[in-house]
Enzyme design. Structure first.
Site, PDB file in Angstrom:
ATOM      1  CD  GLU A  69     -22.795 -16.408  -4.016  1.00 46.77           C
ATOM      2  OE1 GLU A  69     -22.223 -16.965  -4.968  1.00 46.77           O
ATOM      3  OE2 GLU A  69     -23.375 -17.048  -3.114  1.00 46.77           O
ATOM      4  N   PRO A  71     -17.962 -29.431   4.755  1.00 46.64           N
ATOM      5  CG  PRO A  71     -19.711 -30.963   4.677  1.00 46.64           C
ATOM      6  CD  PRO A  71     -18.699 -30.370   5.611  1.00 46.64           C
ATOM      7  NE  ARG A  72     -19.752 -23.564  -1.847  1.00 47.92           N
ATOM      8  CZ  ARG A  72     -20.952 -23.022  -1.652  1.00 47.92           C
ATOM      9  NH1 ARG A  72     -21.723 -23.475  -0.679  1.00 47.92           N
ATOM     10  NH2 ARG A  72     -21.383 -22.045  -2.410  1.00 47.92           N
ATOM     11  N   GLY A 112     -22.879 -21.605   7.448  1.00 49.68           N
ATOM     12  CA  GLY A 112     -22.503 -20.268   7.887  1.00 49.68           C
ATOM     13  C   GLY A 112     -21.472 -20.228   8.989  1.00 49.68           C
ATOM     14  CD  GLU A 113     -21.827 -23.507  12.926  1.00 51.40           C
ATOM     15  OE1 GLU A 113     -22.847 -23.409  13.620  1.00 51.40           O
ATOM     16  OE2 GLU A 113     -21.049 -24.495  13.006  1.00 51.40           O
ATOM     17  CG  ASN A 149     -12.426 -16.797  -0.161  1.00 49.12           C
ATOM     18  OD1 ASN A 149     -11.317 -16.459  -0.512  1.00 49.12           O
ATOM     19  ND2 ASN A 149     -13.197 -16.040   0.589  1.00 49.12           N
ATOM     20  CD  GLU A 197     -14.415 -17.832   3.195  1.00 47.76           C
ATOM     21  OE1 GLU A 197     -15.520 -17.266   3.169  1.00 47.76           O
ATOM     22  OE2 GLU A 197     -14.292 -19.069   3.116  1.00 47.76           O
TER      23      GLU A 197
END
Length: 440
Positions: free
Chosen positions: A77, A289-290, A330-331, A358, A361
């Site tokens: 987000e 990984p998330r 963030g990568e 998602n 992406e």
């Protein structure tokens, strides 16, 4: 902005019930929240902001200029919030933006932005006293919620003060829709307090109407997640490719990128790597990984496979490796950009009964994209990608192996899927600009 507007009776009723249950729910969730905060670290930093306590410097800054408050949650987000903030600023150069987040990872990502007109804070708890203090401090001209988050006390207090609110990139999973419809008598009055709801897909309009949002408040804008024209930052794909080259990974080595993975998907991909290496000896697996706090757990789970694993924070590596484990945030987008084939996580059986990350992406980057059967969180875009043959779905971890092998072996099929993916996502182009135009 004085508290003067009177809320509708049904909204007051819903807020009364919410405020009765909120302390109970908070106490029930507190152990889990504390565990996550401890696991992710940095929870002490600016902790007072969660209670709407701000420093003198922050108060002085918010007292000057014209502010918009974008209310975010975590990394995904926050990326959207940053993209929207830059477009709002482009359309109104005098505007200043406060982005609030819930998680420390989202906070770290937002704070990387060095624009002088942008301030990063933590979300205050959605209790009336904290919400009032936060609004007294920020004095925003508008409050914007990202995706599915609309906090009742904050929305209600904005309505009382005449501060317009908007819910953008508004995602509503079938599970959430069913829950809100079931309790529409209580949730509908809160959603009706929101002034504008911007949805990614045309079919989302009817779904938001079904939970009580008036049709005239819902606008189809497309998804800002897939609007690459308004990317938050320059691509770092070249930087990452250079890191791989410095680690002796050949430029033409095929790469499988597993994005936003959950257990046991990392182990399944590791097993498949061993099999695929028989046909593709230079194949490399990149795991993103998330939750990076699972890094040690993932290393333990993969150990029995005997594969050599390098961590992103240790690149470039002098030692050869089979798997790159990305332990930074963030990568994902830029690792996807290097993929020969992409796999979208939280979608295989055994992870969750409802899930999915998602899929657009990697598809927006023209990458052949695979995912499992559980894509409930992104059902509309997943269905669209499948209908246009811009992605492929596998029923199980075992079925993932032949699909990976087929795509790795066929450059022509990869190229065709890439073209179909880019075409399928054209309707989302300029979604950020359209959304910002409705908010100015």
């Amino acid at each position: 902005m004085n508290s003067s507007a009177v809320l509708p009776a049904d909204a007051r009723r819903s807020l009364f019930i919410y405020n009765l249950l909120f302390p109970i729910a908070l106490l029930a969730m507190l152990p889990g929240l504390l565990r996550r905060m401890l696991r992710r670290g940095n929870f002490r930093e600016n902790f007072g902001q969660r209670l709407a306590r701000y420093g003198a410097g922050e108060c002085a800054r918010f007292a000057e200029g014209e502010w918009v408050w974008i209310h975010s949650i975590s990394v995904g987000e926050t990326l959207i919030a940053l993209k929207l903030a830059r477009e709002l600023r482009r359309q109104n150069p005098a505007l200043q933006v406060a982005i609030s987040v819930t998680t420390s990872t989202g906070f770290a990502l937002a704070r990387q932005s060095l624009e002088p007109w942008l301030e990063t804070i933590y979300n205050p708890l959605d209790a009336s006293a904290f919400v009032r203090t936060a609004l007294d401090t920020l004095c925003p001209r508008r409050v914007i919620f990202i995706e599915g988050e609309a906090w009742p006390n904050l929305v209600a207090e904005c309505r009382r003060r005449g501060i317009p609110t908007a819910l953008v990139n508004a995602r509503l999973s079938p599970r959430s829709e069913g829950r809100f419809r079931r309790f529409r008598r209580w949730t509908g009055p809160i959603f009706r307090l929101v002034d504008l709801v911007c949805v990614p897909e045309v079919e989302d309009i009817a779904r938001w109407e079904s939970i009580g949002v008036p049709a005239e408040k819902v606008r189809h804008t497309g998804s800002m997640k897939f609007d690459l024209a308004a990317s938050v930052a320059e691509s770092r794909a070249g930087e990452f490719r250079a890191l791989l080259a410095a680690s002796d990974i050949a430029p033409d080595a095929p790469l499988i990128v597993g994005g936003s993975t959950w257990a046991p998907e990392e182990f399944a991909l590791g097993e498949h790597l061993l099999e695929l290496r028989r046909d593709f000896p230079s194949l490399l697996l990149i795991l993103v990984p998330r939750h990076i706090e699972r890094t040690a757990e993932i290393l333990r789970q993969l150990a029995p496979l005997g594969l050599r694993i390098a961590r992103r924070t240790a690149l470039p590596s002098a030692e050869p490796f089979d798997i790159l484990l990305v332990d930074t945030t963030g990568e994902l987008r830029d690792w996807y950009a290097l993929a020969t084939v992409a796999f979208v996580g939280k979608s295989l059986p055994g992870v969750s009964d409802t899930g999915g990350q998602n899929p657009a992406e990697p598809a927006a980057l023209g990458k052949p994209t695979l995912f499992g059967p559980h894509m409930e969180n992104f059902i509309s875009i997943a269905a669209h990608l499948l209908a246009t043959q811009a992605a492929a779905q596998v029923p199980s971890a075992a079925a993932l192996l032949p699909s990976l092998r087929a795509l790795l072996a066929s450059p022509a099929e990869r190229a065709e899927m890439s073209t179909r993916a880019r075409t399928a996502l054209l309707p989302h182009q300029n979604a950020t600009t359209r959304t910002a135009a409705l908010l100015t």
